[in-house]
Design an enzyme around this catalytic site. Structure first.
Site, PDB file in Angstrom:
ATOM      1  N   PRO A   6     -15.351  -3.826   1.015  1.00 18.25           N
ATOM      2  CA  PRO A   6     -16.725  -4.191   1.387  1.00 18.25           C
ATOM      3  C   PRO A   6     -17.753  -3.159   0.954  1.00 18.25           C
ATOM      4  O   PRO A   6     -18.952  -3.444   0.937  1.00 18.25           O
ATOM      5  CB  PRO A   6     -16.660  -4.277   2.919  1.00 18.25           C
ATOM      6  CG  PRO A   6     -15.547  -3.353   3.297  1.00 18.25           C
ATOM      7  CD  PRO A   6     -14.531  -3.495   2.200  1.00 18.25           C
ATOM      8  N   LEU A   7     -17.269  -1.956   0.586  1.00 18.62           N
ATOM      9  CA  LEU A   7     -18.202  -0.916   0.121  1.00 18.62           C
ATOM     10  C   LEU A   7     -18.123  -0.736  -1.391  1.00 18.62           C
ATOM     11  O   LEU A   7     -18.652   0.229  -1.932  1.00 18.62           O
ATOM     12  CB  LEU A   7     -17.908   0.410   0.844  1.00 18.62           C
ATOM     13  CG  LEU A   7     -18.119   0.352   2.359  1.00 18.62           C
ATOM     14  CD1 LEU A   7     -17.627   1.622   3.040  1.00 18.62           C
ATOM     15  CD2 LEU A   7     -19.603   0.124   2.674  1.00 18.62           C
TER      16      LEU A   7
ATOM     17  N   SER B 274     -13.002   3.906  -5.377  1.00 18.61           N
ATOM     18  CA  SER B 274     -13.615   4.874  -6.292  1.00 18.61           C
ATOM     19  C   SER B 274     -15.135   4.773  -6.334  1.00 18.61           C
ATOM     20  O   SER B 274     -15.803   5.710  -6.745  1.00 18.61           O
ATOM     21  CB  SER B 274     -13.023   4.720  -7.697  1.00 18.61           C
ATOM     22  OG  SER B 274     -13.094   3.379  -8.067  1.00 18.61           O
TER      23      SER B 274
ATOM     24  N   TYR C 132       0.860  -1.192   0.000  1.00 23.05           N
ATOM     25  CA  TYR C 132       0.000   0.000   0.000  1.00 23.05           C
ATOM     26  C   TYR C 132       0.893   1.238   0.000  1.00 23.05           C
ATOM     27  O   TYR C 132       1.276   1.790   1.034  1.00 23.05           O
ATOM     28  CB  TYR C 132      -0.975  -0.009   1.182  1.00 23.05           C
ATOM     29  CG  TYR C 132      -1.986  -1.147   1.121  1.00 23.05           C
ATOM     30  CD1 TYR C 132      -2.180  -1.867  -0.060  1.00 23.05           C
ATOM     31  CD2 TYR C 132      -2.735  -1.511   2.226  1.00 23.05           C
ATOM     32  CE1 TYR C 132      -3.092  -2.914  -0.127  1.00 23.05           C
ATOM     33  CE2 TYR C 132      -3.648  -2.556   2.176  1.00 23.05           C
ATOM     34  CZ  TYR C 132      -3.812  -3.254   0.985  1.00 23.05           C
ATOM     35  OH  TYR C 132      -4.716  -4.297   0.938  1.00 23.05           O
TER      36      TYR C 132
HETATM   37  N1  LIG Z   1      -6.351  -8.327   0.052  1.00 22.56           N
HETATM   38  C1  LIG Z   1      -6.534  -7.605  -1.027  1.00 22.56           C
HETATM   39  O1  LIG Z   1      -6.164  -7.987  -2.153  1.00 22.56           O
HETATM   40  C2  LIG Z   1      -7.179  -6.272  -0.893  1.00 22.56           C
HETATM   41  C3  LIG Z   1      -7.600  -5.555  -2.028  1.00 22.56           C
HETATM   42  C4  LIG Z   1      -8.233  -4.322  -1.832  1.00 22.56           C
HETATM   43  C5  LIG Z   1      -8.431  -3.848  -0.538  1.00 22.56           C
HETATM   44  N2  LIG Z   1      -7.980  -4.546   0.544  1.00 22.56           N
HETATM   45  C6  LIG Z   1      -8.186  -4.081   1.935  1.00 22.56           C
HETATM   46  O2  LIG Z   1      -9.571  -3.822   2.119  1.00 22.56           O
HETATM   47  C7  LIG Z   1      -9.745  -2.495   2.602  1.00 22.56           C
HETATM   48  C8  LIG Z   1     -11.059  -1.949   2.132  1.00 22.56           C
HETATM   49  O3  LIG Z   1     -11.134  -1.893   0.729  1.00 22.56           O
HETATM   50  P1  LIG Z   1     -11.059  -0.516  -0.082  1.00 22.56           P
HETATM   51  O4  LIG Z   1     -10.422   0.514   0.773  1.00 22.56           O
HETATM   52  O5  LIG Z   1     -10.502  -0.853  -1.401  1.00 22.56           O
HETATM   53  O6  LIG Z   1     -12.577  -0.169  -0.398  1.00 22.56           O
HETATM   54  P2  LIG Z   1     -13.908   0.100   0.442  1.00 22.56           P
HETATM   55  O7  LIG Z   1     -13.702  -0.200   1.867  1.00 22.56           O
HETATM   56  O8  LIG Z   1     -14.976  -0.606  -0.275  1.00 22.56           O
HETATM   57  O9  LIG Z   1     -14.082   1.654   0.218  1.00 22.56           O
HETATM   58  C9  LIG Z   1     -13.201   2.584   0.789  1.00 22.56           C
HETATM   59  C10 LIG Z   1     -13.753   3.970   0.633  1.00 22.56           C
HETATM   60  O10 LIG Z   1     -15.022   4.002   1.254  1.00 22.56           O
HETATM   61  C11 LIG Z   1     -15.243   5.276   1.774  1.00 22.56           C
HETATM   62  N3  LIG Z   1     -16.116   5.086   2.951  1.00 22.56           N
HETATM   63  C12 LIG Z   1     -15.847   4.320   4.044  1.00 22.56           C
HETATM   64  N4  LIG Z   1     -16.893   4.357   4.898  1.00 22.56           N
HETATM   65  C13 LIG Z   1     -17.810   5.172   4.337  1.00 22.56           C
HETATM   66  C14 LIG Z   1     -19.088   5.638   4.752  1.00 22.56           C
HETATM   67  N5  LIG Z   1     -19.632   5.221   5.899  1.00 22.56           N
HETATM   68  N6  LIG Z   1     -19.748   6.490   3.925  1.00 22.56           N
HETATM   69  C15 LIG Z   1     -19.214   6.881   2.748  1.00 22.56           C
HETATM   70  N7  LIG Z   1     -17.997   6.499   2.306  1.00 22.56           N
HETATM   71  C16 LIG Z   1     -17.315   5.642   3.101  1.00 22.56           C
HETATM   72  C17 LIG Z   1     -13.901   5.819   2.172  1.00 22.56           C
HETATM   73  O11 LIG Z   1     -13.927   7.194   1.896  1.00 22.56           O
HETATM   74  P3  LIG Z   1     -12.914   8.268   2.564  1.00 22.56           P
HETATM   75  O12 LIG Z   1     -11.583   7.965   1.957  1.00 22.56           O
HETATM   76  O13 LIG Z   1     -13.503   9.566   2.119  1.00 22.56           O
HETATM   77  O14 LIG Z   1     -12.906   8.060   4.036  1.00 22.56           O
HETATM   78  C18 LIG Z   1     -12.934   5.027   1.326  1.00 22.56           C
HETATM   79  O15 LIG Z   1     -12.280   5.774   0.344  1.00 22.56           O
HETATM   80  C19 LIG Z   1      -8.516  -1.764   2.041  1.00 22.56           C
HETATM   81  O16 LIG Z   1      -8.300  -0.549   2.691  1.00 22.56           O
HETATM   82  C20 LIG Z   1      -7.446  -2.790   2.260  1.00 22.56           C
HETATM   83  O17 LIG Z   1      -7.039  -2.783   3.622  1.00 22.56           O
HETATM   84  C21 LIG Z   1      -7.376  -5.751   0.377  1.00 22.56           C
END
Ligand SMILES: NC(=O)c1ccc[n+]([C@@H]2O[C@H](COP(=O)([O-])OP(=O)(O)OC[C@H]3O[C@@H](n4cnc5c(N)ncnc54)[C@H](OP(=O)(O)O)[C@@H]3O)[C@@H](O)[C@H]2O)c1
Length: 291
Positions: A206-207, A211, A54
């Site tokens: 999970p969300l 993007s 990351y």
């Molecule tokens: N193992 C793997 O291959 C892999 C791949 C991808 C991700 N991951 C892990 O999974 C985690 C989560 O995935 P992700 O970060 O890709 O996507 P995500 O959790 O689906 O979405 C993250 C975005 O959601 C926004 N958000 C969070 N809570 C919210 C709410 N209550 N209302 C509105 N917007 C909200 C955040 O905005 P703000 O930035 O404005 O706070 C953030 O930019 C990553 O951070 C990483 O640790 C692992």
């Protein structure tokens, strides 16, 4: 701590914090990310997910681990930091190297970046088609045997790989993509396997991913309806639905703002009715009886 879930033998808040958006391109200034981490801890979070990869590119590998370590100075007790090895970032691209040699080097670097002498949870980030899975997992077992890693987990693993990993080392978690938009782990039996073996399932994105997270959840009518009925955000409903899918589920939403993570964490207390859960499952294409 009320309403906890199990990661190995530890009690964890039902929702963790994903650190990835704090370190990729488009990331905010560091102080905002640190405020978001502190807001999560203040609300009871004791699981933070990161990875050496990351970062914006290979010149700053470990960016997110260093940021989290800095935010945790003076308040690390009881916090589980889960990191991963196996991805490399040449020129900002996402490539894979899950060779034992790379994993060993990556683990040593993560120990330094995280300012610790033992990583709480070390996850194989992704299987490498050029390296037998058993060799990658075997490397993690060696690191555990040497005391550099407390628990081992896998990520982006299918059911065969989860079984294979378990035959080599005790694993405590599986981190795969799962959201309203991507439900394959339910259909393919990865979640059920975790239930059978008592492994935590950590849904990534999970969300819907960095993007799309601002509007993905609300795109489903039953989610919007439940959000309106309870007076909460669609993101909170989406996370509450994931939690209701299985007791092994511990979503790790990413965040860079205190207000988004604080909002998301309140999904742990949101009780959706059976009808609401079934309608959301149906819209997501998941058999309603699972929810
Ligand atoms: N193992 C793997 O291959 C892999 C791949 C991808 C991700 N991951 C892990 O999974 C985690 C989560 O995935 P992700 O970060 O890709 O996507 P995500 O959790 O689906 O979405 C993250 C975005 O959601 C926004 N958000 C969070 N809570 C919210 C709410 N209550 N209302 C509105 N917007 C909200 C955040 O905005 P703000 O930035 O404005 O706070 C953030 O930019 C990553 O951070 C990483 O640790 C692992």
């Amino acid at each position: 701590m009320a309403n906890t879930r199990k990661l190995a033998d530890a009690d964890v808040f039902p929702i963790g914090l994903g650190g990835m958006p704090m370190s990729l391109a488009g990331r905010p200034e560091e102080a905002r990310s640190i405020r978001a981490i502190h807001a999560a801890l203040d609300a009871g979070v004791n699981l933070i997910d990161t990875a050496d990869a990351y970062a914006q590119d290979d010149t700053e590998v470990g960016h997110n681990e260093r940021l989290i370590a800095k935010a945790l100075r003076g308040r690390r007790d009881g916090v589980i930091v889960a990191t991963k090895g196996g991805h490399i970032r040449p020129g900002g691209s996402w490539a894979i190297d899950s060779s034992p040699r790379h994993l060993r080097e990556a683990c040593e670097a993560s120990l330094k970046a995280l300012e610790t002498d033992r990583i709480d949870l070390y996850q194989l980030h992704r299987p490498d088609s050029d390296v037998p899975y058993a060799e990658s997992i075997g490397a993690l077992k060696e690191l555990q045997d040497e005391g550099k890693v407390r628990w081992v987990g896998v990520s982006n693993a299918n059911t065969d790989q989860i079984e294979e990993a378990r035959s080599i080392v005790e694993i405590v978690s599986v981190q795969n993509q799962l959201s309203l938009e991507y439900t394959a782990p339910v259909e393919l039996g990865e979640v059920a396997l975790c239930e059978r073996y008592g492994l935590a399932f950590l849904p990534w994105s999970p969300l819907g991913g960095i993007s799309s997270a601002s509007d993905a959840a609300g795109a489903h009518d039953p989610v919007s309806d439940a959000a309106e009925a309870h007076g909460v955000s669609p993101q909170r409903v989406a996370l509450a639905w994931l939690l209701a899918l299985s007791p092994v589920m511990i979503p790790i939403p990413g965040a860079t703002r205190p207000e988004t993570i604080t909002d998301s964490l309140q999904a742990a207390e949101l009780e959706l009715s059976r009808d609401e859960l079934d309608a959301i499952s149906e819209a997501a294409g998941v058999a309603p009886q699972r929810a």
